[in-house]
Scaffold this motif. Structure first.
Motif, mmCIF file in Angstrom:
data_model
loop_
_atom_site.group_PDB
_atom_site.id
_atom_site.type_symbol
_atom_site.label_atom_id
_atom_site.label_comp_id
_atom_site.label_asym_id
_atom_site.label_seq_id
_atom_site.Cartn_x
_atom_site.Cartn_y
_atom_site.Cartn_z
ATOM 1 N N LEU A 193 -87.488 21.602 -102.441
ATOM 2 C CA LEU A 193 -87.554 22.066 -101.054
ATOM 3 C C LEU A 193 -88.727 23.020 -100.852
ATOM 4 O O LEU A 193 -89.381 22.999 -99.804
ATOM 5 C CB LEU A 193 -86.236 22.716 -100.656
ATOM 6 N N ASP A 194 -89.005 23.869 -101.854
ATOM 7 C CA ASP A 194 -90.190 24.726 -101.785
ATOM 8 C C ASP A 194 -91.461 23.885 -101.651
ATOM 9 O O ASP A 194 -92.357 24.192 -100.855
ATOM 10 C CB ASP A 194 -90.301 25.603 -103.033
ATOM 11 N N LEU A 195 -91.537 22.836 -102.457
ATOM 12 C CA LEU A 195 -92.728 21.992 -102.485
ATOM 13 C C LEU A 195 -92.938 21.293 -101.144
ATOM 14 O O LEU A 195 -94.048 21.322 -100.584
ATOM 15 C CB LEU A 195 -92.609 20.965 -103.609
ATOM 16 N N VAL A 196 -91.892 20.663 -100.609
ATOM 17 C CA VAL A 196 -92.062 19.911 -99.365
ATOM 18 C C VAL A 196 -92.315 20.857 -98.193
ATOM 19 O O VAL A 196 -93.125 20.561 -97.304
ATOM 20 C CB VAL A 196 -90.848 18.997 -99.113
ATOM 21 N N LEU B 224 -97.326 8.171 -93.415
ATOM 22 C CA LEU B 224 -98.078 9.204 -94.142
ATOM 23 C C LEU B 224 -99.076 8.640 -95.146
ATOM 24 O O LEU B 224 -99.844 9.395 -95.735
ATOM 25 C CB LEU B 224 -97.108 10.160 -94.855
ATOM 26 N N GLY B 225 -99.068 7.342 -95.371
ATOM 27 C CA GLY B 225 -100.054 6.711 -96.237
ATOM 28 C C GLY B 225 -100.040 7.247 -97.664
ATOM 29 O O GLY B 225 -98.993 7.592 -98.212
ATOM 30 N N LEU B 226 -101.229 7.349 -98.260
ATOM 31 C CA LEU B 226 -101.353 7.766 -99.650
ATOM 32 C C LEU B 226 -100.868 9.202 -99.856
ATOM 33 O O LEU B 226 -100.321 9.535 -100.908
ATOM 34 C CB LEU B 226 -102.808 7.638 -100.111
ATOM 35 N N ALA B 227 -101.077 10.056 -98.843
ATOM 36 C CA ALA B 227 -100.622 11.446 -98.964
ATOM 37 C C ALA B 227 -99.108 11.509 -99.114
ATOM 38 O O ALA B 227 -98.572 12.310 -99.890
ATOM 39 C CB ALA B 227 -101.065 12.243 -97.746
ATOM 40 N N GLY B 228 -98.399 10.656 -98.381
ATOM 41 C CA GLY B 228 -96.949 10.617 -98.495
ATOM 42 C C GLY B 228 -96.494 10.122 -99.852
ATOM 43 O O GLY B 228 -95.541 10.649 -100.436
ATOM 44 N N ASN B 229 -97.176 9.117 -100.377
ATOM 45 C CA ASN B 229 -96.824 8.593 -101.702
ATOM 46 C C ASN B 229 -97.059 9.641 -102.787
ATOM 47 O O ASN B 229 -96.273 9.765 -103.729
ATOM 48 C CB ASN B 229 -97.641 7.336 -102.006
ATOM 49 N N ALA B 230 -98.142 10.407 -102.643
ATOM 50 C CA ALA B 230 -98.435 11.454 -103.619
ATOM 51 C C ALA B 230 -97.368 12.550 -103.570
ATOM 52 O O ALA B 230 -96.931 13.053 -104.611
ATOM 53 C CB ALA B 230 -99.819 12.046 -103.356
ATOM 54 N N LEU B 231 -96.937 12.886 -102.369
ATOM 55 C CA LEU B 231 -95.873 13.892 -102.235
ATOM 56 C C LEU B 231 -94.584 13.388 -102.857
ATOM 57 O O LEU B 231 -93.897 14.134 -103.573
ATOM 58 C CB LEU B 231 -95.652 14.221 -100.759
#
Length: 278
Positions: free
Chosen positions: A156-159, A135-142
């Protein structure tokens, strides 16, 4: 990593060793995600799980210590993973943690994972791949956003919302392979692969290539896992199992064939997977 065999709930379930929150996905994720899990260990003890082969593709986003994960083997010192995804594997998965793991886990269907990650699923099959790689940078931000939340419901709402947003720009996989997966499931893994290829109108070689891309493993391996899963469920629900009769009912050549499949797909004998008395 949260076991796929835990009870489904939508609230905290503390035990002596861990707490778990399990949620069914919204209808927007039907066919993509089977469930979402929040998991936190409460005491610093060694926990070991053996998970049989399944058709689940997990994404784990961690806020605690990493897990040790071995595919069809005991994990070693170099097999530590915190946040990761793992594709399908036609064998057991050995997971060890040490009392300080904490994570959100999203369990994808194989075709849902192909749509979400946007890469050929053969690149994830039989592997554990770090969050950076998939997921790259998007995964790290999440991961950072989830770590700032303190409640499981908010996490859980957020993910879940993040996954829904990501899917807006992706298309569902080929209808033929979705149909083939459904056909394997409805036949309890007993349909002939040549029959599926014939109904779709392609060669077995082409079908295998499509499965490698969209599912990660071949249709025959998918059928093995479906058949094993049904057999294990029937055995667990039976009162006094006649293994020879069960082997015949589920499409195994004989009881010895059933035993071999259980060892290869779960790492255990059939009787070892039955509920413990008392």
């Amino acid at each position: 990593m949260a076991s796929s065999q835990a009870q489904a709930t939508d609230h905290d379930q503390p035990t002596a060793q861990f707490e778990m929150v399990r949620r069914a996905p919204s209808p927007l994720l039907a066919g993509v995600v089977t469930d979402l899990v929040g998991y936190r260990e409460l005491v610093p003890v060694h926990i070991r799980q053996n998970e049989a082969a399944s058709l689940t593709v997990p994404l784990v986003i961690s806020f605690g210590e990493p897990f040790a994960i071995g595919l069809s083997r005991t994990p070693g010192n170099s097999d530590r993973f915190a946040s990761f995804a793992s594709g399908l594997h036609a064998g057991p998965v050995v997971i060890e943690s040490f009392g300080r793991s904490c994570c959100v886990q999203v369990n994808f269907t194989p075709l849902g994972a192909r749509r979400f990650f946007g890469i050929p699923m053969c690149e994830l099959a039989d592997r554990v791949v770090t969050l950076d790689e998939v997921l790259g940078l998007a995964g790290n931000a999440l991961q950072e956003r989830l770590g700032q939340e303190t409640g499981w419901r908010q996490r859980l709402d957020l993910v879940e919302g993040w996954i829904v947003e990501r899917l807006v720009t992706t298309a569902p996989p080929a209808a033929e392979i979705a149909w083939a997966m459904a056909k394997i499931a409805s036949s309890n893994g007993r349909i002939r692969i040549a029959s599926i290829a014939g109904e779709i109108g392609c060669s077995r070689k082409h079908l295998a290539a499509q499965f490698a891309d969209l599912v990660g493993i071949g249709p025959k391996a998918v059928a093995r896992i479906v058949r094993f899963d049904r057999t294990a469920r029937l055995a667990r629900s039976a009162v006094g199992v006649d293994w020879a009769d069960l082997a015949a009912e589920c499409g195994y050549a004989d009881q010895a064939h059933l035993v071999r499949e259980f060892r290869e797909l779960s790492g255990s004998t059939p009787t070892a997977l039955l509920p413990k008395p008392g």
